[in-house]
Design a protein around this motif. Structure first.
Motif, short mmCIF file in Angstrom:
data_model
loop_
_atom_site.label_atom_id
_atom_site.label_comp_id
_atom_site.label_asym_id
_atom_site.label_seq_id
_atom_site.Cartn_x
_atom_site.Cartn_y
_atom_site.Cartn_z
N LYS A 136 0.83 -1.21 0.00
CA LYS A 136 0.00 0.00 0.00
C LYS A 136 0.87 1.26 0.00
N VAL A 137 1.96 1.22 0.73
CA VAL A 137 2.85 2.38 0.76
C VAL A 137 3.41 2.63 -0.65
N LYS A 138 3.79 1.55 -1.33
CA LYS A 138 4.29 1.69 -2.70
C LYS A 138 3.21 2.30 -3.59
N GLU A 139 1.98 1.87 -3.37
CA GLU A 139 0.87 2.28 -4.24
C GLU A 139 0.47 3.75 -4.04
N VAL A 140 0.36 4.18 -2.77
CA VAL A 140 -0.23 5.51 -2.55
C VAL A 140 0.78 6.55 -2.05
N ASN A 141 2.00 6.11 -1.77
CA ASN A 141 3.05 7.03 -1.36
C ASN A 141 2.58 7.99 -0.25
N PRO A 142 2.21 7.46 0.92
CA PRO A 142 1.62 8.31 1.97
C PRO A 142 2.66 9.16 2.70
N ASP A 143 2.16 10.14 3.44
CA ASP A 143 3.04 10.90 4.33
C ASP A 143 3.28 10.13 5.62
N VAL A 144 2.24 9.39 6.04
CA VAL A 144 2.27 8.76 7.36
C VAL A 144 1.78 7.32 7.26
N VAL A 145 2.42 6.45 8.06
CA VAL A 145 1.89 5.09 8.24
C VAL A 145 1.52 4.94 9.71
N GLY A 146 0.31 4.47 9.96
CA GLY A 146 -0.13 4.25 11.33
C GLY A 146 -0.35 2.78 11.58
N MET A 147 0.21 2.28 12.68
CA MET A 147 0.04 0.86 13.02
C MET A 147 -0.65 0.76 14.38
N SER A 148 -1.65 -0.08 14.42
CA SER A 148 -2.44 -0.21 15.64
C SER A 148 -2.34 -1.64 16.16
N GLY A 149 -2.45 -1.78 17.47
CA GLY A 149 -2.46 -3.12 18.06
C GLY A 149 -2.79 -3.05 19.53
N VAL A 150 -3.48 -4.06 20.01
CA VAL A 150 -3.88 -4.09 21.42
C VAL A 150 -3.13 -5.20 22.17
N LEU A 151 -2.79 -6.26 21.45
CA LEU A 151 -2.12 -7.38 22.10
C LEU A 151 -0.64 -7.06 22.31
N THR A 152 -0.08 -7.61 23.37
CA THR A 152 1.35 -7.41 23.60
C THR A 152 2.16 -7.96 22.42
N LEU A 153 1.62 -9.01 21.83
CA LEU A 153 2.26 -9.63 20.67
C LEU A 153 2.39 -8.67 19.50
N SER A 154 1.49 -7.69 19.44
CA SER A 154 1.46 -6.76 18.30
C SER A 154 2.75 -5.95 18.20
N LEU A 155 3.41 -5.75 19.35
CA LEU A 155 4.63 -4.95 19.31
C LEU A 155 5.67 -5.59 18.39
N ASP A 156 5.74 -6.92 18.43
CA ASP A 156 6.68 -7.62 17.54
C ASP A 156 6.28 -7.43 16.08
N SER A 157 4.98 -7.51 15.82
CA SER A 157 4.51 -7.33 14.44
C SER A 157 4.80 -5.91 13.95
N MET A 158 4.67 -4.94 14.85
CA MET A 158 4.98 -3.55 14.47
C MET A 158 6.46 -3.43 14.11
#
Lengths: 212, 382
Positions: A136-158
């Motif tokens: 998606k970043v390649k496609e739309v060339n955004p200014d900002v990327v936002g990553m969301s997560g609630v699980l502690t595990l999400s930190l690794d995915s981020m």
């Protein structure tokens, strides 16, 4: 002409009925495109009031979500007059809940508030792999990327997602903000994001600062 | 060394006393963990194919950490939830990589204008209208088979679960939870209306949300009458929606059935343990009105010292062991945390040392940090 302050206040008060009644009356009066744009801006100011009340601890997450519902209904009424409701775009953002996490709510709140602040937001959805962010970043060339997560595990995915963006040569062209209950200053550093927040209103102010 | 039964009974007594908000001989330690169990035990989840093997995993962790109680034993998703999900042919939950997950996009199956139908005839509405929308297998079958399948789907292989819990206790791990429930308005939120739906309903038709909650509460009663109370166990109620509601919205919609259910359960002799996920300080005035005995609250993000001060005359409190610190802090930082909690919260009783967040993943604590905390608690005398 409609009293724009009343529009702003009705949205700020989450007074859906009053707001939609005023807007229906406004539409019936055959407004110009310019007048309709002013009403959209008044609604966006109403969302800022909602964000302020949330920061003061007067409104809660449920109020934020409901304000998004009211805004959507209001914009749906105005849209036929102006064709599209988008005002001047202040920036572009890709947002998603990271892989392994199915929580949607925090991302949705942030998206509502970022859109109300004039961002064009591309929402990837929940449980998104690194590759989805990269594509998606390649496609739309955004200014900002936002990553969301609630699980502690999400930190690794981020962290994996930031690494993936680096490897794809995309990291230096974007700012990255992370959000969700397990996110902290220390986590932000480990992950390699530019900013972190557990408060959508604060987060939107941060990304506004990046594009101003 | 004391024999295992003596040790188990000592732990049980510590648990009972803490629920009653009495002081104990040493700090009571409640583990709150699920898939962290196999990680700590060094076992691959995929290698565990029976409840007997799962029991060994729980026993290994219990032996090593010597906790007084665990909210639940490890609940291996493929054994506990897979069969239930299969009975109903899918639905909103799935088991993926040996973990139970809920797909939020599949939650919304009730429309806002259907509250009157739910309130008027809940059983008929659930069986004939809402549940067949989620579960294809419930369409076009006779009412008796439909009812049987739902009961099977809800209870699953309940007997096996009960036997598993008993086996865990026989191997020395006291299990705190006797059953799990959700408050009626959370039931609407979690299973039928999803978040945007329920918060919009709360704003647009608060009386209907309140009445639907009260209707469901009445529907819970026959089911609850079969549950046997025990003074060392509690019914577990995870709280979902209230953290996101203003006190005004909470009072109008969520509180009536929440309070009704709490009073009813305690009247029936049960203890109730709530998991107050995220922050609840804005609702402390209401929580003070819960029954004055038999209530335990696990708090995730609230300041526990303030919480005990404000709510300590109403409920026992649990929490305080930061999973973030247990994963990212040093052993010394973890020990400093636990010492501070014991010093400030154990006097007067009514406090369980417990993780602030259910431990589900490998990243929820470095084993050596958790072990250091457990060893400190084990050797601590009050």
């Amino acid at each position: 002409m409609l009293d724009l302050k009343k529009i702003t206040q009705a949205l700020g008060d989450l007074d859906e009925k009053n707001l939609l009644d005023m807007l229906n009356e406004f539409i019936a009066s055959g407004p110009t495109v310019e007048e309709a744009r002013e009403v959209v801006a008044a609604c966006q100011e109403g969302m800022t009031l909602v964000g302020d009340l949330y920061e003061k601890g007067i409104y809660f997450v449920g109020d934020l979500i409901f304000s998004g519902e009211i805004l959507t209904a209001a914009l749906a009424l105005i849209k036929p007059v102006i064709g599209a409701v988008n005002g001047p775009k202040v920036g572009t953002m890709v947002i998603g809940t990271v892989q392994g996490d199915l929580h949607d709510m925090g991302k949705q709140i942030f998206k509502n508030m970022a859109e109300a602040a004039g961002f064009e937001v591309f929402d990837l959805g929940i449980d998104q792999p690194v590759s989805a962010f990269i594509e998606k970043v390649k496609e739309v060339n955004p200014d900002v990327v936002g990553m969301s997560g609630v699980l502690t595990l999400s930190l690794d995915s981020m962290k994996d997602t930031v690494e993936g963006l680096k490897e794809a040569g995309l990291r230096d062209d974007i700012k990255i903000i992370i959000g969700g209950s397990p996110v902290t200053e220390a986590a932000c550093k480990r992950i390699g994001a530019d900013a972190w927040t557990i408060n959508a209103a604060e987060g939107v102010r941060m990304i506004q600062g990046w594009v101003s | 060394m004391s024999d295992p039964m003596t040790v188990f009974n000592e732990k049980k007594e510590r648990v009972v006393k803490t629920i009653r908000r009495e002081e104990t001989d040493k700090p009571p330690f409640m583990l709150i963990a699920d898939d962290y169990y196999p990680y700590y035990a060094g076992v691959e989840k995929s290698a565990v194919s029976s409840f007997e093997m799962a029991t060994d995993v729980v026993a290994k962790v219990s032996d090593d950490l010597q906790y007084d109680t665990t909210l639940t034993p490890w609940m291996p998703a493929n054994l506990m939830y897979g069969p239930k999900i299969d009975i109903l042919g899918g639905g909103t939950y799935t088991v993926r990589n040996f973990e139970k997950m809920q797909d939020p996009e599949k939650v919304l199956i009730m429309q806002a204008d259907e509250y009157p139908k739910l309130i008027q005839d809940p059983i008929n509405y659930l069986l004939e209208t809402v549940l067949p929308r989620r579960f294809e297998v419930l369409k076009d079958i006779n009412p008796e088979d439909k009812y049987k399948r739902i009961v099977q789907g809800v209870l699953g292989e309940g007997q096996k679960t009960q036997s598993y819990i008993k086996a865990c206790e026989e191997k020395g791990s006291h299990i705190f939870m006797s059953a799990i429930l959700v408050n009626p308005v959370d039931y609407l939120f979690d299973l039928f209306r999803e978040f945007t739906g329920i918060v919009s309903d709360i704003k647009r038709c608060p009386e209907l949300v309140r009445d639907a909650g009260l209707t469901l509460f009445e529907g819970y009663k026959p089911m609850l009458r079969g549950l046997k109370p025990a003074d060392d166990k509690a019914i577990f109620i995870p709280m979902h929606l209230p953290a996101f509601l203003s006190p005004r919205d909470f009072e109008k919609t969520y509180w009536p059935s929440f309070k009704g259910l709490a009073d009813y359960l305690v009247e029936q002799g049960h203890n109730v343990i709530y998991y107050f996920e995220k922050k609840y300080e804005h609702l402390f005035d209401y929580l003070q009105e819960l029954p004055q005995k038999g209530v335990i609250g696990i708090f995730q993000e609230d300041d526990l010292r303030l919480t005990k001060k404000k709510l300590g005359n109403t409920m026992a409190v649990a929490g305080g062991l930061s999973t973030t610190l247990m994963q990212h802090g040093t052993k010394q930082e973890c020990l400093d945390l636990v010492k501070g909690l014991i010093e400030d919260l154990c006097p007067g009783g009514g406090y369980f040392l417990a993780p602030d967040t259910p431990m589900m993943f490998q990243v929820d604590a470095r084993p050596e940090n958790l072990k250091a905390i457990a060893d400190y608690i084990k050797d601590c005398k009050l």
